[in-house]
Each structure stands twice: as structure tokens, then as C-alpha cells.
Write an enzyme that holds these catalytic residues in place. Sequence first.
Site, mmCIF file in Angstrom:
data_model
loop_
_atom_site.group_PDB
_atom_site.id
_atom_site.type_symbol
_atom_site.label_atom_id
_atom_site.label_comp_id
_atom_site.label_asym_id
_atom_site.label_seq_id
_atom_site.Cartn_x
_atom_site.Cartn_y
_atom_site.Cartn_z
ATOM 1 N N ASP A 77 -40.964 -13.796 -3.535
ATOM 2 C CA ASP A 77 -40.321 -14.041 -2.240
ATOM 3 C C ASP A 77 -39.110 -13.115 -2.197
ATOM 4 O OD1 ASP A 77 -38.792 -14.917 -0.130
ATOM 5 O OD2 ASP A 77 -38.781 -17.035 -0.720
ATOM 6 N N TRP A 134 -34.678 -21.938 -2.865
ATOM 7 C CA TRP A 134 -35.874 -21.420 -2.190
ATOM 8 C C TRP A 134 -37.119 -21.563 -3.044
ATOM 9 C CZ3 TRP A 134 -35.780 -21.564 2.669
ATOM 10 C CH2 TRP A 134 -34.611 -21.276 3.382
ATOM 11 N N LYS A 171 -33.151 -11.407 7.436
ATOM 12 C CA LYS A 171 -32.045 -11.175 6.522
ATOM 13 C C LYS A 171 -31.689 -9.687 6.500
ATOM 14 C CE LYS A 171 -32.763 -15.474 5.538
ATOM 15 N NZ LYS A 171 -33.505 -16.044 4.422
HETATM 16 C C1 LIG Z 1 -34.361 -17.358 4.442
HETATM 17 C C2 LIG Z 1 -35.293 -17.490 3.305
HETATM 18 C C3 LIG Z 1 -36.517 -18.157 3.427
HETATM 19 C C4 LIG Z 1 -36.923 -18.931 4.675
HETATM 20 O O1 LIG Z 1 -37.221 -18.173 5.704
HETATM 21 P P1 LIG Z 1 -37.618 -18.833 7.113
HETATM 22 O O2 LIG Z 1 -37.856 -17.608 7.909
HETATM 23 O O3 LIG Z 1 -36.456 -19.658 7.572
HETATM 24 O O4 LIG Z 1 -38.829 -19.655 6.911
HETATM 25 C C5 LIG Z 1 -37.366 -18.185 2.342
HETATM 26 N N1 LIG Z 1 -37.015 -17.615 1.180
HETATM 27 C C6 LIG Z 1 -35.836 -16.990 1.010
HETATM 28 C C7 LIG Z 1 -35.494 -16.398 -0.304
HETATM 29 C C8 LIG Z 1 -34.931 -16.910 2.073
HETATM 30 O O5 LIG Z 1 -33.756 -16.290 1.913
#
Ligand SMILES: *Cc1c(COP(=O)(O)O)cnc(C)c1O
Length: 368
Positions: A175, A101, A199
Site C-alpha cells: 500500500d 493502515w 496524497k
Molecule cells: C489515505 C490512505 C488510505 C485510505 O485511502 P482512502 O482513499 O481514504 O480509502 C489507505 N492507505 C494509506 C497508507 C493511506 O495513507
Amino acid sequence: MTRPYNFSAGPAAMPAEVLQQAAAEMLDWQGSGMSVMEMSHRGKEFKSIIEAAESDLRELLAVPAHFRILFMQGGGLAENAIVPLNLSRGGAVDFVVTGSWSQKSFKEAGKYCETRLAASNAAQAHTELPDPASWRLSRDAQYVHLCSNETINGIEVHHLPDLKALGSDAPLVIDFSSHVASRPVDWSRVSLAFGGAQKNLGPAGLTLVVVREDLLGHALPICPSAFDYKTVADNGSMYNTPPTYAIYMAGLTFQWLKRQTEGELCGVAAMEQRNLAKAALLYDFIDQSQLYVNKVAGNCRSRMNVPFFLRDESRNEAFLAGAKAAGLLQLKGHKSVGGMRASIYNALPLAGVQALVTYMRDFEKTRA
Ligand SMILES: *Cc1c(COP(=O)(O)O)cnc(C)c1O
């Protein structure tokens, strides 16, 4: 009705109580005669929903008053562009790459600003966390990007770095898509946190941004208005139509989180205790097993996403088929890593991890 346990990395399991409440309110939200999906986002009904969601989240995550909470769209990936569009001010940005990521974030930001690689664990196949003391932080960085939980590689930052102590005055951007609300956030070390909701907070379609107020108002001229944090903040996350149903579902999840207790603890602190217990159970089992292995260094193993491998990979399909039959869903690892991955977010109870460990033990015993 007993539902199977869902170990999906995202979109992921949601609390059954939340789904049941949404089902009960589907056709008629609290006597309004409307589904939440059918309401004007400017009406008093939805206004009460979004205001409650924001204040509940502020309370749950102990977000200080000088931070704004924004409900946006585009997911974590869009934030990889939106953050540099808002924060880079035509300058350079430091990236700590710890897995898939943050690698994506690093690459995307390069379209909008000068990117610098402060540290990377690529040489260790994304299994270790580079010691913050070794990060090459630049004097003039506009911010430092860190993914605090790498969902695919299973690495979590358990102690957010104090950038000042490392000689950087830059704001820290995290993030936190895949561990938001699983543990408290130290806002004294973070200036902006973003995450997709799918998530740990609710359904896909909603992106959460928590940003220090003084960082607003510096977007590059090319930044789309709907993605300018100041515009979004000034309009109470309603510059354009927000993802109303996803905000409602996240709001129900926040209320559920507020009801959770462990001894004296409640809310996110209670969830953290549960998540520690769940992760310890699974990692301890894997570590003593002859069949399963997790390759992540002990000091940065994720409490949320546990990738593991069968030492005999020819049995992967049998493992997954047996798991499904035992009511344990979506354990296949990410295609870039292979093997298995158990995502054990807030909505996955300890009983689910116990059921997984029981299955893994039986599988190892009977088919070794
Ligand atoms: C799932 C995830 C993303 C991406 O998210 P989207 O909603 O698919 O754009 C970004 N960073 C992390 C750490 C993730 O787990």
C-alpha cells in the site's frame, strides 16, 4: 497571490502550476469547447488524456512492461477488499502490521480470506519497523501485505524486503498510497502496489493499481466485476466510467513531475532528493529541540508524514492557532495519535518546511 503552506495528510496540497493549468482549461479543454468533466470517457479527447497519464506514470515510476497500470475507484480502503478478492485464491495471506493502515487492511481482508499476522509493532506503539528477518512468513501464503508508508504513524519502509531471501515465494503487495512518486519503486520486489491519489498524485476519487500481469484472472467468483483486475485491465480502465476529472488532474501532476529537476536528476529521482532534504531539515530540528519530539525509530521515519508532539501538550491549541496565523495549515495530528503531524508530500516545497521550522523555533523560544 501567495498561498499558505498546506501540511494536510490527504486530500493534500497540489502543485500550484497544476491547479493553474486546470483553471485555465476549465471551460474549454484545448479548443474542444468542453470542460474535461463534460467529455465522454470514450471520446478521442479523453482517450488522449488517459493514455498520456498512463504512459507518463509508467515512465515516472519505471513500471516494467509486464505490469499493468489500472485507474480505479474506491480508494485505499476499497483495495483492502479488492486485493484479497483478486489475489487470495481461497488461500491464506500474510500481513505485516506496522500501523493504522495495515491494521485496517488486515482486518478487512479477514472477510475474504484466511489472514495471518506475520509481524506486528503494536507492542512498540507502532514506532518501530519489525526486522524482516523476524517475520513469520507462511509457506503457502498467496501474498504478503505491507504498508510501505504508514501515513498516521509516520513509519516508512526504506528497503523493501526481498521475500525470496526470507524463504517466501509469495508476491509482495504494498500500500503505497502516501509515498507514491516520492521515491523510486523497486519493482523486482513488488508484485502489486496500490494507492489512493489524494496524497501525492491528485484529487480524491482515483485509485492507482500497478499489478504484475500474471496475477490477473484469478478473482474469486464473488468479486464485483468492476473490481476484477483482469476486467479492468482488459477494458483499459474503462469497464465502467472512470473518474475522468481525477485522472486528468493526476495526468497534469505527472507532467509537472516530469518537468522537475535537481542537478542531473529529473522526475521522481529529483523529487526523492528534495524529499530527503525536506525530511532531514524537519527531523534534525525536532531532534535538537527541547519542546518537540518525534517517537519513531530512526531507521523507519517517514519522509512524507512527520508526526510530532509538544512536550507540554497544554500548548497544542496555541501552537496550531499561531501556525495558522503564520500561513501554515492543517498541522493537527490524527485523532488516534494526537499531537501534530506535518505531511510534506511532493507538492510541499522546501520553502514550506523552512517556514514551518522557523515558526516552530520561534514558538519554542518565545513561549517556553
Ligand atoms: C489515505 C490512505 C488510505 C485510505 O485511502 P482512502 O482513499 O481514504 O480509502 C489507505 N492507505 C494509506 C497508507 C493511506 O495513507
